[in-house]
Design a protein around this motif. Structure first.
Motif, PDB file in Angstrom:
ATOM      1  N   LYS A  67     -22.264 -77.323   1.422  1.00 40.29           N
ATOM      2  CA  LYS A  67     -22.046 -76.217   0.744  1.00 40.29           C
ATOM      3  C   LYS A  67     -22.221 -76.385  -0.985  1.00 40.29           C
ATOM      4  N   HIS A  68     -22.514 -75.269  -1.367  1.00 39.31           N
ATOM      5  CA  HIS A  68     -22.973 -75.693  -2.816  1.00 39.31           C
ATOM      6  C   HIS A  68     -21.430 -76.153  -3.663  1.00 39.31           C
ATOM      7  N   HIS A  69     -20.556 -75.782  -3.203  1.00 40.09           N
ATOM      8  CA  HIS A  69     -19.260 -76.088  -4.150  1.00 40.09           C
ATOM      9  C   HIS A  69     -18.928 -77.419  -3.595  1.00 40.09           C
ATOM     10  N   GLU A  70     -19.507 -78.159  -2.539  1.00 37.34           N
ATOM     11  CA  GLU A  70     -18.948 -79.530  -1.918  1.00 37.34           C
ATOM     12  C   GLU A  70     -19.697 -80.532  -2.519  1.00 37.34           C
ATOM     13  N   ASP A 129     -21.393 -83.294  -5.368  1.00 37.24           N
ATOM     14  CA  ASP A 129     -21.259 -83.826  -6.618  1.00 37.24           C
ATOM     15  C   ASP A 129     -22.498 -84.292  -7.406  1.00 37.24           C
ATOM     16  N   GLN A 137     -26.707 -75.224 -10.290  1.00 40.61           N
ATOM     17  CA  GLN A 137     -25.301 -74.600 -10.732  1.00 40.61           C
ATOM     18  C   GLN A 137     -25.059 -74.615 -12.095  1.00 40.61           C
ATOM     19  N   LYS A 153     -22.300 -74.644 -14.962  1.00 39.93           N
ATOM     20  CA  LYS A 153     -20.771 -74.877 -15.280  1.00 39.93           C
ATOM     21  C   LYS A 153     -20.392 -74.685 -16.813  1.00 39.93           C
ATOM     22  N   THR A 198     -12.442 -65.338  -5.516  1.00 35.30           N
ATOM     23  CA  THR A 198     -13.511 -65.830  -5.036  1.00 35.30           C
ATOM     24  C   THR A 198     -14.840 -65.887  -5.844  1.00 35.30           C
ATOM     25  N   ASN A 199     -15.988 -66.129  -5.409  1.00 39.13           N
ATOM     26  CA  ASN A 199     -16.893 -66.145  -6.504  1.00 39.13           C
ATOM     27  C   ASN A 199     -18.503 -65.536  -5.821  1.00 39.13           C
ATOM     28  N   ASP A 215     -18.564 -70.237 -12.154  1.00 39.48           N
ATOM     29  CA  ASP A 215     -19.750 -70.983 -12.072  1.00 39.48           C
ATOM     30  C   ASP A 215     -20.917 -70.074 -11.733  1.00 39.48           C
ATOM     31  N   TYR A 229     -24.454 -69.780  -9.741  1.00 38.75           N
ATOM     32  CA  TYR A 229     -25.199 -70.573  -9.044  1.00 38.75           C
ATOM     33  C   TYR A 229     -26.334 -69.564  -8.121  1.00 38.75           C
TER      34      TYR A 229
END
Lengths: 363, 363, 363, 363
Positions: C167-170, C172, C213, C215, C277-278, C292, C294
């Protein structure tokens, strides 16, 4: 892009015809949090309104305005500020005599050439009526400038060949509103008023010059190379109805001088860098240097005269035409707040534009 | 929006510093199918280049240009036309003496105030060097105008207090390039040249006036209310280095007249609607009426003089400064093609902008 | 206004054809004082350049660049930054076979319809070659963003139907450049690379999706109502060659949800207001909220394939055509820095635009 | 430049807050001579107005409009067309409960971050109330497009996970207005309506997708490289409240295909060049090719729900909030005319912009 919007960050869009229901304006880009002083806006409109003295048109328009958006609890919200002024003197039946005639030195013929279809009543969109919307926008621009201590004032410096005796640095701005011609030199003002009354009595009109000064501008306003501060001031002035010329600082006279006479040497007064003279008119390389900005704006005589003139109809026949109704014998007294308003819009815009010139400023 | 782009549909972006590697320009919006006459562009640049006569700066710059894009098999493709001019006279070691000094009536102080960091060599971005890029763009604009029969020419009408004897309608454009001062009145030209030589010998400089005429403009160019044709012409001229004033048609003199003297009556000559006089300068209500457009542009004396002047350093100390190097004693002869170029850019832009004024035109 | 300029205050103008001498860009509005890291700009161009791996086109272009203006002693001066990239692989003789043929799903026919005259070599202006100029501008935008701690990274999340497992938040961001397909999930990356190699071997091409993304964006970027942050991001992405779709935050999937599932409740983490949540993707009402950002960008398969296809000539005859030369089998690996660059240009622009939102900020 | 103006030549400026006195719009650049069909404008506003069916909000707003300028004797004059809509349902007393609370997934917090001072009543400027002004402008844009035979229609293709059964090329536009959900597939429409009623009964909301088609577009609309037709369509759609994604032609699905599957081969049908398939969605290289344009727009669920949610006050305290008043359970039925309006504004703009692409056209 069709010419009814002015400015980059402080952006004014205007609309409305002389004999439509309203004229109005929308400002996009006014920063949030500005106290919108409604009385001040009205007082500015009152300085421009018709019928204010014996040397202006006797048409009566109260020019009351209404703010429709962008202001909440007395302060700007950062969203568009729309404002309307009612046209309460729409006597359209007056205009049948010019419906098909091109009035000399008016925009009837050029609008017809460009658009094919036009509102002929009172000049429609080409009427100076639209400048009321500029004054409304200019008043809000002045409110921003006041927060920065920037002061703008204009005045009549010439009517026909009658030139004010005082130099621009000799005048006291408090004297401007002391007479109906708005010339801050009483002796000159009396002559101008008398002259305009004579012109009016003869059914003729006359041109004039408005001078404007801007004080306490910070150094750094203006953008190279096309958007020089004086280039945008010039465009702003030239966009006003009847304007034929613009000069700033030493102006046309300055072109007669030598460099050794014209150059402004730098010096220091206390901690402030200044110039000993100010032929530059407060602007060098298109950017303000902190000295006083000053400029002149030339207005032609009003085109509507009571005398008979030759013309052509829209179908190409020769015809005669003469003015009816109530018109200004000389436009400059009422144009003083218009000049100030356009100057204020330009300055407010450049003030905002200068907020991102340096990396240090945007952190 | 930082001032280096001019125009709405015919849009010119310029870049480059006096002593950088190149200056250049990008035109976005040139219609496809235009034959790009490279020799003509070079001839225009040659009219502006330094070192062309004894009354200009003796700096040598050939100003050869290169087209990088937007032209294929000799014709424009509708995509951006980028052009470069090499700066081949970058003698940067000349400039250490002014690195920290604010030259009087130059833009050193104002650029420093605005940006904090500047290229001080030869004035950097504020140098009139950038006008070569305008001439390149203007030459391409002229190619568009030629397709429509529109003709633009400018000339020197005044140097210091020496004014050309001929009136604007008396000159023959073919006489302009017959002398090095570009004044189409030989007797006046000789006096001007002599005067500039004296000024040069004394280490001083002098200002002047350039007049410009535009012939065969169709009626309908210009946009109400802010983008009046003369307002954009005025801005274009005022954006040129050293310009202090602009007037069109009757100009400042026109403000002295009465309406009955100033109004241009319409008449018909054959099938064409014309005006009997042309105080309007070919523009009414901001829109061209088909008559000749004419205007004057005032230039101040060049700020760099060989005499010692007082100034201030960037750290605020009093200092003395005097000009070095090779500078123009009078800018107007070389500014003639710059005035024409900016006029051509404005006209080309309004020609394109007028293509969507009427519903009938867009079908 | 002909589409080759992007941005309001940080304004990028690009030019150049695939087989012209150069492509290039001009940035107007970069604040003064920014350190211009030339090595960083080159490294960004290297990420986009052809021939960088076995799954990209084997054309060799080094994409060395040159800065022509606006930078002095290593720092921006606030004046336009012009940059050039040499086209060193102009093998124009390759293109005679397509001179008169409209390649399927290319822009040959539409450019011809619009302009009548076009540079047919390698797609001319419509070639993705122009995106190198965007990467150069984007690198400078990133330098501004770095000063504010804003970080942008993109990566390949899908090739054909092969979707990244993470997933996008996983992910690096350090894993992105670890493989040639630029997918930060090694297992997925290997499959994608293998698939692209097969596609290439078969003379075909395939599409894909890039995710991006952003940040550390401050709250407040974006302008109501048309210039919402995600609207300008969307336009920026859709302007990249081959892009067919854009979604941010919950995107198309979000349209399937209920309000009670989709809403992002506010909470406080330390002193900072955040959302639990986002789904909003860091943007509410078109303005960044500090979470963030995305989004996903869909790319169609490259149109040039080695297989024979039916087409039409410019004179309207049926014909056959098949690709020659060296083309990308899948555009997404090389498009990663282009997506980042356009995002950086948008963010830098809104960062500047937000400097005049409040009266307090402009004092 | 603060985001309330859209378009280049057909330029729309909008203003107004949800609970201010009016909302409105100004169009600058509408060609002269267009018949302004007031009934048609009203019928378009009626399609968007609240309270039109059982599945929309029950707020009552008649959305009567008034034209203030730019129209004379029923036709446009080429000058700005200003229009107003009265806000007749300003029940401001309803909003004290949210004055200091940031509603989840609304723009309260981001507006506060950006501006510091906001009209909190009904969302103020961030309310979808402003889209009525877009519909008014869009109706006028449609009148221009009708003169060229260009036809635009949008419809609901998905509500939550309920997708319309028909493909985009199978629908009949006449079926769109036959049901209250505006889905031109009756079986699907019934399911959608039932689902929205259930959602409404539960105090929740749901998202959906609107599809749009544009027929009879001439080839040549769109500008390289940033102002691609689909890029501006995308921005236009993404600027509508609640939109999360945009895709055109094959869209996200197209990114899964191979070039050999996706490419649209050219062929000739009679004298007309067409493509055999239309994965390109009528646009190649950002320019229309004459085939049908089609795209999808994803809307998130309306943020105002009747259920209790956690939030934060402007002073940073944790709080609870739940929706009051009358809100749409699903925004897509009423957003259909908004999508069409924004598409019409984009198309009208590019139609005008394309009038100067070729030298031949400007003679």
């Amino acid at each position: 892009m069709s010419g009814n919007t002015f400015g980059t960050l402080f952006r004014v869009t205007v609309f409305g015809e002389s004999h439509g229901s309203h004229i109005g304006m929308v400002i996009d880009g006014c920063p949030a949090g500005l106290t919108i002083d409604l009385d001040f806006i009205q007082s500015e409109l009152d300085r421009r309104k018709p019928g204010q003295s014996k040397i202006t048109t006797q048409r009566k328009e109260d020019d009351h305005f209404q703010i429709l958006s962008g202001v909440f609890e007395g302060k700007s919200t950062g969203t568009p500020i729309a404002g309307l002024i009612l046209n309460n003197d729409q006597r359209s039946n007056d205009y049948s005599h010019i419906q098909d005639k091109y009035r000399p030195s008016h925009a009837d013929y050029t609008y017809d050439s460009k658009y094919g279809h036009r509102d002929y009543r009172g000049g429609g969109r080409s009427s100076a009526r639209e400048t009321a919307a500029r004054v409304m926008a200019g008043a809000i621009a002045k409110l921003i400038l006041k927060e920065h201590g920037i002061d703008i004032f204009a005045y009549v410096s010439k009517v026909g060949t009658l030139e004010m005796s005082k130099k621009h640095h000799e005048i006291d701005p408090k004297d401007i509103e002391k007479n109906i011609v708005r010339c801050p030199d009483e002796a000159s003002a009396l002559k101008m008023i008398k002259y305009i009354e004579e012109i009016k009595a003869s059914g003729d009109t006359v041109g004039g010059v408005i001078s404007c000064q801007i004080k306490n501008t910070p150094a750094g306003l203006g953008e190279p190379v096309f958007d020089k501060l004086h280039a945008d001031l010039g465009k702003a002035m030239l966009s006003i109805n009847a304007v034929k010329g613009f000069e700033y600082g030493s102006g046309f006279k300055g072109s007669e001088l030598k460099g050794s006479e014209h150059n402004d040497e730098f010096t220091k007064v206390g901690e402030k860098i200044q110039t000993k003279t100010n032929h530059s008119g407060g602007i060098q390389g298109g950017i303000s240097n902190g000295m006083d900005i000053y400029f002149n704006v030339a207005f032609k005589p009003v085109a509507t005269i009571m005398k008979e003139q030759s013309s052509i109809t829209s179908s190409g026949e020769e015809t005669k035409i003469s003015g009816k109704g109530r018109h200004d014998p000389c436009v400059v007294p009422r144009a003083v707040p218009i000049v100030e308003s356009m100057a204020a819009i330009v300055l407010a815009d450049f003030l905002l534009r200068n907020k991102t010139s340096k990396l240090g400023d945007i952190k």
